[in-house]
Scaffold this motif. Structure first.
Motif, short mmCIF file in Angstrom:
data_model
loop_
_atom_site.label_atom_id
_atom_site.label_comp_id
_atom_site.label_asym_id
_atom_site.label_seq_id
_atom_site.Cartn_x
_atom_site.Cartn_y
_atom_site.Cartn_z
N TYR A 242 1.29 -0.77 -0.30
CA TYR A 242 0.19 -0.15 -0.32
C TYR A 242 0.65 1.43 -0.16
O TYR A 242 1.59 1.38 -0.72
CB TYR A 242 -1.16 -0.11 1.37
CG TYR A 242 -1.97 1.19 1.24
CD1 TYR A 242 -2.59 1.53 0.60
CD2 TYR A 242 -2.56 1.69 2.41
CE1 TYR A 242 -3.22 2.74 0.19
CE2 TYR A 242 -3.13 3.18 3.05
CZ TYR A 242 -3.73 3.01 1.89
OH TYR A 242 -4.63 3.82 1.99
N THR A 243 0.64 1.91 1.39
CA THR A 243 1.33 3.19 0.56
C THR A 243 2.64 3.71 1.44
O THR A 243 3.13 3.89 1.33
CB THR A 243 0.64 4.36 1.48
OG1 THR A 243 -0.15 4.01 2.76
CG2 THR A 243 0.00 5.31 -0.01
N ALA A 244 3.41 2.25 2.27
CA ALA A 244 4.06 1.58 3.03
C ALA A 244 4.90 1.19 1.75
O ALA A 244 6.45 1.52 2.34
CB ALA A 244 4.16 0.62 3.83
N GLY A 245 4.72 0.82 0.79
CA GLY A 245 5.94 0.06 -0.43
C GLY A 245 5.95 -0.30 -1.65
O GLY A 245 5.80 -0.75 -2.10
N ALA A 246 4.00 0.64 -2.63
CA ALA A 246 3.84 0.12 -3.57
C ALA A 246 4.36 0.80 -4.44
O ALA A 246 4.24 -0.02 -6.01
CB ALA A 246 2.07 -0.15 -3.74
N LEU A 247 5.09 1.65 -4.69
CA LEU A 247 5.45 2.32 -5.61
C LEU A 247 6.15 1.70 -6.03
O LEU A 247 7.78 1.07 -6.33
CB LEU A 247 5.91 3.68 -5.62
CG LEU A 247 5.14 4.88 -5.39
CD1 LEU A 247 5.36 6.12 -4.90
CD2 LEU A 247 3.70 5.77 -6.54
N VAL A 248 5.65 2.21 -7.90
CA VAL A 248 6.95 1.75 -9.32
C VAL A 248 7.52 2.97 -9.79
O VAL A 248 7.48 4.22 -9.90
CB VAL A 248 6.01 0.99 -9.72
CG1 VAL A 248 8.10 0.88 -11.84
CG2 VAL A 248 5.92 0.07 -9.08
N SER A 249 8.98 2.51 -10.21
CA SER A 249 10.33 3.91 -10.38
C SER A 249 10.71 4.07 -11.02
O SER A 249 10.58 2.63 -11.65
CB SER A 249 9.96 5.07 -9.16
OG SER A 249 10.70 5.86 -9.57
N THR A 250 11.66 5.18 -12.08
CA THR A 250 12.96 4.71 -12.09
C THR A 250 14.23 5.18 -11.58
O THR A 250 14.26 6.53 -10.68
CB THR A 250 13.08 4.83 -13.40
OG1 THR A 250 12.86 6.72 -13.59
CG2 THR A 250 12.09 4.30 -14.35
#
Length: 361
Positions: free
Chosen positions: A234-242
């Motif tokens: 969730y908002t603790a660690g779900a982001l994908v980025s570069t």
């Protein structure tokens, strides 16, 4: 070139592949890679690949919360319970918003409840639940089945649960999905075109990498992680980025484009948590021989990412590797030193010196 030699050393020490991005003042950034993205096919790791940034997500979530603080819609030292759904808030009496942000709430996280086989030295439950979707409130209720480690504010203990609850606070205060709020109020103003919450999507865009996790050499061969539902983060660690986007975010945030000065000051007000390391609101500060830096680190199954920036955001670097928990555990339960640790540390030290020099007037 020294950096290419250091990258080769990391691969020789046992990391299958890595990508590195460095941003210096007045430069667009330099991207490097070494090793393989897929050990089975031998496909090379590409620079600036998409990565699951895991806990580096917390800086983005903290930024959104501090924007609400700046708007007067949330107060840092108010009880979190009143900002949460009643069936969740009733379990966090005495915890403030600030204590969620700096991990002094005492709350534990649900990882071993979500993946029980880890207790038995197996990643079977990790593999089995690759497609499991978890709603944020259900995730929070599950985490709060654990009794707190200590009374709020007594000490520091890092826990994803803190940032699960902050996501719910964002939703309760704004009436919108926390994902939508972070994307519209943080990602878009920072100009991050390759950073997103995957939501129901489980596969990473291309180019990306397989992640390899051996659970401290208890699993052989290592589990290869590709597509995965990361709603459990969730908002603790779900982001994908570069790596490029992470460097751009560090610059945008730390020069004050996303937060007013008083909110940025709150973010970078620290408490000591270890020798040479302090914790702020979503970001750490670390003191190294070459200087002082703001940092964030995230680990997913098979992927580890580190972001390091000068305090003014004028220079930064990102290292992301696709091999995790490759060490053995010692008698005390902590990982033993491994040659790959030393190789990554040497690369980090070189990059710190580089960005420190670049940021000097």
């Amino acid at each position: 070139m020294l950096i290419e030699s250091l990258l080769a050393d990391v691969v020789s020490a046992g990391i299958r592949g890595l990508t590195v991005s460095v941003r210096s003042p007045g430069q667009a950034g330099a991207h490097f890679s070494a090793g393989v993205a897929d050990a089975e096919t031998g496909i090379a790791m590409e620079p600036n690949s998409y990565i699951r940034i895991s806990s580096v997500t917390k800086i983005f979530t903290a930024t959104a919360v501090l924007q609400l603080v700046a708007d007067g819609r949330v107060m840092l030292d108010e009880p979190a319970a009143g900002l949460l759904p009643r069936d969740v808030g009733s379990h966090v009496d005495g915890v403030t918003v600030r204590q969620l942000l700096n991990h002094t709430s005492g709350l534990l996280e649900p990882e071993l409840l979500l993946f029980p086989s880890i207790r038995e030295g197996s990643l079977e439950s990790v593999v089995r639940h690759a497609d499991r979707a978890l709603e944020p409130e259900r995730l929070a209720r599950l985490a709060l089945e654990n009794r707190p480690m200590f009374a709020p504010g007594e000490q520091y203990w890092y826990s994803n649960t803190n940032y699960h609850l902050l996501g719910l606070i964002i939703e309760r205060v704004t009436g919108r999905s926390a994902y939508d709020v972070i994307e519209s109020r943080v990602l878009a103003p920072a100009g991050l075109r390759s950073t997103f919450f995957p939501r129901a999507k489980t596969a990473l865009p291309s180019p990306s990498s397989v992640g390899y996790d051996s659970l401290y050499q208890l699993v052989d061969p290592p589990v290869a992680v590709t597509a995965y539902d990361t709603s459990f983060l969730y908002t603790a660690g779900a982001l994908v980025s570069t790596p490029h986007d992470l460097n751009q975010f560090a610059a945008t945030l730390l020069r004050g484009d996303l937060l007013p000065p008083e909110a940025l000051d709150e973010m970078t007000t620290m408490i000591p948590i270890a020798d040479g390391v302090e914790m702020g609101l979503g970001v750490q500060r670390t003191t190294q021989p070459s200087g002082t830096y703001l940092a964030s680190e995230g680990t997913f199954f098979g992927t580890q990412t580190v972001l390091m920036a000068t305090p003014d955001g004028s220079a930064s670097w990102v290292i992301s590797v696709n091999t995790t928990k490759y060490q053995q555990l010692g008698p005390d339960g902590w990982p033993l030193a491994h040659p790959a640790d030393a190789a990554v540390a040497a690369l980090g030290a070189y990059l710190n010196e580089h960005i420190s020099r670049a940021a000097r007037p």
